[in-house]
Each structure stands twice: as structure tokens, then as C-alpha cells.
Write an enzyme that holds these catalytic residues in place. Structure first.
Site, PDB file in Angstrom:
ATOM      1  CD  GLU A 319       9.691   8.542   6.482  1.00  0.00           C
ATOM      2  OE1 GLU A 319       8.603   8.160   6.043  1.00  0.00           O
ATOM      3  OE2 GLU A 319       9.825   9.600   7.114  1.00  0.00           O
ATOM      4  CG  HIS A 348      -4.087 -15.752  21.271  1.00  0.00           C
ATOM      5  ND1 HIS A 348      -4.522 -16.955  21.785  1.00  0.00           N
ATOM      6  CD2 HIS A 348      -3.554 -15.059  22.304  1.00  0.00           C
ATOM      7  CE1 HIS A 348      -4.289 -16.967  23.091  1.00  0.00           C
ATOM      8  NE2 HIS A 348      -3.694 -15.832  23.434  1.00  0.00           N
ATOM      9  CE  LYS A 452       5.518  13.681   0.670  1.00  0.00           C
ATOM     10  NZ  LYS A 452       6.105  14.727   1.514  1.00  0.00           N
TER      11      LYS A 452
HETATM   12  O1  PA5 Z   1       9.360  11.828   8.662  1.00  0.00           O
HETATM   13  C1  PA5 Z   1       9.139  12.435   7.619  1.00  0.00           C
HETATM   14  O2  PA5 Z   1       9.920  13.280   7.197  1.00  0.00           O
HETATM   15  C2  PA5 Z   1       7.883  12.186   6.819  1.00  0.00           C
HETATM   16  O3  PA5 Z   1       7.217  11.047   7.239  1.00  0.00           O
HETATM   17  C3  PA5 Z   1       6.954  13.387   6.944  1.00  0.00           C
HETATM   18  O4  PA5 Z   1       6.678  13.597   8.304  1.00  0.00           O
HETATM   19  C4  PA5 Z   1       5.660  13.194   6.168  1.00  0.00           C
HETATM   20  O5  PA5 Z   1       5.936  12.959   4.808  1.00  0.00           O
HETATM   21  C5  PA5 Z   1       4.761  14.420   6.302  1.00  0.00           C
HETATM   22  O6  PA5 Z   1       5.438  15.547   5.863  1.00  0.00           O
HETATM   23  P1  PA5 Z   1       4.974  16.998   6.251  1.00  0.00           P
HETATM   24  O7  PA5 Z   1       5.109  17.160   7.722  1.00  0.00           O
HETATM   25  O8  PA5 Z   1       5.874  17.901   5.476  1.00  0.00           O
HETATM   26  O9  PA5 Z   1       3.538  17.138   5.835  1.00  0.00           O
END
Ligand code: PA5
Length: 521
Positions: A319, A348, A452
Site C-alpha cells: 500500500e 511443503h 471504495k
Molecule cells: O493504511 C490505510 O490507510 C488503510 O488500509 C486503512 O487503514 C483502511 O482503509 C481502513 O481505514 P479506516 O481506518 O479509515 O477505517
């Protein structure tokens, strides 16, 4: 040829941290590290500016302050440092009061914790809970909702069915509006109501000030609220309330975890490349993947407790680094793919391909010196299960080298709050330095936002389909007719109709060819 001379040259060890790093099995030439010194120094400068409070996340115009969470006196402003310290104190107090029963539910002391979150608001807490948990010693038992799968909710709720009155629910969302988390919170609320329990006295929110979740928790008078700051990214939030509340409730020594992270920061903040394990690792990633993610990173910890580490790392790395554009707006399609579970189990499964198949990866072995609490029995004369585990790690490392497969080995003394804190901090810094080397913003996630948005468009189609079916009640309609009547993509309509029919919310009459099947209400 003996590997020992190269190992001696490229083995980094820090006994006080309890961490060592072997980069000798990445086949970089002797000149490589020196040739990267200028970009590396510039990465150190970027990191120093980030730690001083620069807007290191330009797209979101935000500071990036996760390093301050373990060293509040280095925070960009005194006020921020005070806020971090106060929040930490309130986390420790809260957990202590829950453990003592001073904070309890209407039906008595809490024994279970249900954490509801996703992505950065779940992966760290899940990893730490699994790595450091002890079924018999834990102060509370941990459960997680990390998706919007109805059956997944049921499975977790089933395990809590007789203990809901003893369950503390921690809802975590930085934005406070993530649908999966919101759905989990609504499902949990429903379960509490169905059990005749006053849910608000069981629920805790960890979220941005004034987010939707924060407003809801305030309006409904939830048991407690803790802040998630905009200068902490989701995937680097383990040392904020996001990770510390669940860990403290479980009974994990969070001060030791923070101490491990702070000590690793002190070492990896140094701008002498050869003495900085994060810099050395970032350079190895760069060499192994040609600075372009041309090879995948396979993470193989030989320790069951680290099973979730590769999943945690997958998010932290992919990410952060997986970006279409660089900081100058040029299309670069950067990233490094990460996968792995644990050794020797994976030997394995897919290690066969790694040794003999397509050479499209580099390996990170994680070795842990401590076998177990207490002594080991012999499984063969003079040989323990731990000897086997190490044998398999070293054997696989050797077998891969023989076939020109590269590897890094990280060695930890043990699995403890301190070492887990240090390990997380090490990788956070590697990602930050590597992002500077390749010139991408590691702290935003436009791709997640795009997913999203697309889901929102699709969700709008179901009510339209239902309205069209209701308006023609009893009349069989094909997917193409329905899609045309609401102006939507027939493929998406087909997928939605099939699910609705399977769940008996509408009726399907199968026909041939299959796309002439009809649907009715
Ligand atoms: O690392 C990130 O920014 C994302 O993976 C968020 O943690 C994830 O989308 C969840 O978002 P939020 O904490 O706003 O619910």
C-alpha cells in the site's frame, strides 16, 4: 566456494537490539553500496525532514508522525508530544481499569475483546495479538471482525455467544466512515440488542476527532473514545491507540513494545549507511528488484508466532510503495509484491517452485534464536524440534543460493513485545527509505479510495433492480431487460440478481441459453 568471507563482510549485528541482518546472499557487486550513497543520503535527509514535521504526504497535505508515537519528545511540536503522552497514559489507565473490573459492563467484568476494523485498523492489532498472545496468560481473549462477510460475522459472534455480556467492543477507523467497519459495528450492535444488552456501555471508539464514528460514539454515550490523528497513517498506526488499546487489553507490555520501536528508530535514524540496518535492507530491495519491483518479496519467518507478519508486511509494503505516479507526477507503476506464510510449513507448499521454477522473487528469511520457554525434549538422539526448524531454514537458504535465488536473513533473539516493536519499526523505516530512493509518496493510498468509490456505484444498483422487479411484480424479466430499464451494466446486474436469487430474496426461472433466465419478485 565458501560463503563465509562474504557473510563476514555483510553481516550486520546489533546485540543490544537483539537483531542481526545478513545481506550476503543478495548478489550485489562490491561497488553497489558506495554507488548508491548519494541517493541514500538524500533518503536520510527526507526521513529527517519527515521526522521534524515536514509535509511528507503532499497529496493529503499531511505530516507523517508515526515515529513520534514511541518518542514523543521528538514530535514536531511540544503540544503534539504532550497529546501523545497523555493518550498513552489514558490507554494504560483504561486497560488497567478494565482488568481490575473498575470499568465493567452492566453484567460484570469484561473478559473478551472484539476488535472491529480493517486494513491498517486491523492488521497490526491482529499480528501483535497472534505474535504475543498466550492463551492461558492473556488478560483478555481477542476476537476480530475485519471484513463485511455476513458468515464471517456469524462465526465470530458464535464464539462469543455466551460471553457477549463480558465483551468489550473496540471499533477502530481513522476516517470513521469505512463501510466494512461500519457494517461490523452495526452487526455487533444488533447482536448486543438481540441479547438484551445495552451495547453503548460495551463499545469503545478509536477514530479521528469529529469523524462519523466519533459523532455516533458521542451521541450514543459509548464507554470510551480514543483519538486517531491525521498525521498517523493506517498502516503505520500500531503504536497509536489503534494498536496499543487492543494490545494493552490483551495484557501485552506495550511500554516494552514502544521501547523496542524507539531503540530501532535510534539505530535506523543514523545516516551512516553501513551501520543502519534499515538503509542496508532498502538498498537490498533496490538491488534485488532493480528499483522497479521486478521481483517479488517472499517473507518466510520460521516461527509460528510470526505467521501474520507477512500479511502485515504485505499491506505496509504494497500500500505504501504500489503507486502509479512518482512524486513528480510521472507514471512509474511502482511497488514490490509481498507474500509468504511461515517455514518450514511453506517448504511443503510453494518452495519447490522457488527453488526450481521461475526466478521472479527474493526471499527474506526470519530466524528466531529462542526455541521456546523451558527446555526441549529430543525427537531423535541429540536432536530437538528446534534443531529441525533451524536446519530447515538454513537448508532452504542454502538450496536457494545453489540455484542463484537471492535471500536476506533477519535474525531476532526472541519473540517478545520489545522485539516485535523493533521489527515493526525496522520495516516502517525500510519502507520510508525505499520510497525516497524510488521517489514515491509512501503515505497515501489513492488506489484504496478508487476501490471504495467503485463499490459505492455498484451498491446503488441493487435498490434500482429491486424497484424495477417490484414495479413488475410477478412478471419474469431477463437480466438484459432489467439492466436496460435502469440503464445499468448487464454483467453487474447479472451478478447481483444471481446472489439475490441464491439467497431467496427473488425467484429465478432458469432458461437456455443461461442469459435468458428470468427473475421475479
Ligand atoms: O493504511 C490505510 O490507510 C488503510 O488500509 C486503512 O487503514 C483502511 O482503509 C481502513 O481505514 P479506516 O481506518 O479509515 O477505517
Amino acid at each position: 566456494m565458501s560463503t563465509w568471507p562474504r557473510f563476514k563482510t555483510h553481516h550486520y549485528s546489533n546485540p543490544s537490539l537483539g537483531v542481526s541482518l545478513d545481506i550476503s546472499r543478495i548478489p550485489f557487486p562490491d561497488t553497489f553500496i558506495a554507488s548508491m550513497e548519494a541517493p541514500m543520503q538524500s533518503a536520510f535527509k527526507d526521513m529527517a525532514a519527515l521526522e521534524k514535521g515536514a509535509i511528507a504526504n503532499p497529496d493529503e497535505a499531511r505530516m507523517v508522525g508515526h515515529y513520534w508515537l514511541r518518542t514523543p519528545n521528538l514530535a514536531a511540536t511540544e503540544e503534539l508530544g504532550i497529546e501523545i503522552t497523555k493518550t498513552l497514559e489514558s490507554i494504560i489507565d483504561f486497560a488497567a481499569q478494565v482488568h481490575s473490573g473498575e470499568i465493567a459492563g452492566p453484567k460484570g467484568k469484561f473478559t473478551e475483546v472484539l476488535v472491529i476494523g480493517i486494513g491498517g485498523s486491523a492488521l497490526g492489532p491482529q499480528f501483535v495479538a497472534q505474535a504475543l498472545g498466550h492463551k492461558r496468560k492473556d488478560k483478555m481473549h481477542m476476537h476480530f471482525f475485519d471484513n463485511t462477510d455476513p458468515d464471517g460475522f456469524d462465526t465470530v459472534l458464535e464464539s462469543l455467544s455466551h460471553k457477549l455480556d463480558k465483551t468489550l467492543v473496540v471499533v477502530i477507523s481513522k476516517s470513521g466512515s469505512t463501510p466494512e467497519t461500519r457494517n461490523g459495528q452495526i452487526e455487533a450492535t444488533h447482536a448486543f440488542k438481540a441479547a438484551g444488552l445495552d451495547y453503548s456501555s460495551h463499545f469503545v471508539a478509536i477514530t479521528g476527532v469529529n469523524s462519523k464514528l466519533d459523532q455516533l460514539a458521542t451521541k450514543e454515550g459509548w464507554l470510551a473514545r480514543f483519538p486517531m490523528w491525521d498525521w498517523v497513517g493506517g498502516r503505520t498506526s500500531e503504536f497509536s491507540a489503534v494498536g496499543l488499546i487492543p494490545a494493552a487489553l490483551q495484557g501485552i507490555d506495550i511500554m516494552s513494545m514502544l521501547g523496542g520501536a524507539a531503540s530501532m528508530d535510534a539505530v535506523t535514524r543514523k545516516s551512516i549507511t553501513q551501520e543502519n540496518p534499515a538503509a542496508l535492507m532498502a538498498l537490498m530491495w533496490y538491488f534485488a528488484t532493480n528499483g522497479k519491483g521486478s521481483k517479488d518479496m517472499v517473507v518466510l519467518p520460521y516461527k509460528d508466532r510470526l505467521l501474520l507478519f507477512s500479511r502485515y508486511l504485505q499491506q505496509l509494503v504494497m500500500e505504501s510503495l504500489g503507486k502509479e505516479l512518482d512524486l513528480e507526477g510521472k507514471v512509474v507503476n511502482q511497488g514490490i509484491s509481498v507474500y509468504g506464510n511461515k517455514g518450514s510449513t511453506d517448504q511443503h507448499a510453494y518452495v519447490q517452485q522457488l527453488r526450481e521454477g521461475v526466478n521472479n522473487f527474493f526471499m527474506t528469511f526470519i530466524e528466531v534464536l529462542k526455541d521456546r520457554d523451558g527446555s526441549s525434549i529430543e525427537v531423535e538422539p541429540g536432536v530437538t524440534a528446534g534443531d529441525f526448524l533451524q536446519g530447515f531454514l538454513l537448508g532452504t537458504r542454502q538450496a536457494l543460493s545453489e540455484k542463484n535465488r537471492s535471500s536476506i536473513t533477519v535474525t531476532l533473539n526472541d519473540i517478545s513485545p520489545y522485539s516485535i516493536g523493533a521489527l515493526i519499526a525496522l520495516y516502517e523505516r525500510v519502507v520510508g527509505l525505499y520510497a525516497s530512493l524510488i521517489g514515491v509518496n509512501a503515505y497515501h493510498q489513492p488506489g484504496v479510495e478508487a476501490g471504495k468509490k467503485a463499490a459505492t456505484g455498484i451498491l446503488a444498483i441493487k435498490p434500482q433492480l429491486m424497484a424495477a422487479l417490484n414495479a413488475n411484480s410477478g412478471k419474469p424479466l431477463t437480466v438484459e431487460l432489467l439492466a436496460q430499464s435502469i440503464g445499468a451494466d448487464p454483467e453487474i446486474c447479472f451478478k447481483i440478481l444471481e446472489r439475490l436469487a441464491y439467497n431467496k430474496l427473488i425467484t429465478k426461472q432458469a432458461s437456455s441459453p443461461w442469459y435468458n433466465s428470468t427473475y421475479t419478485v
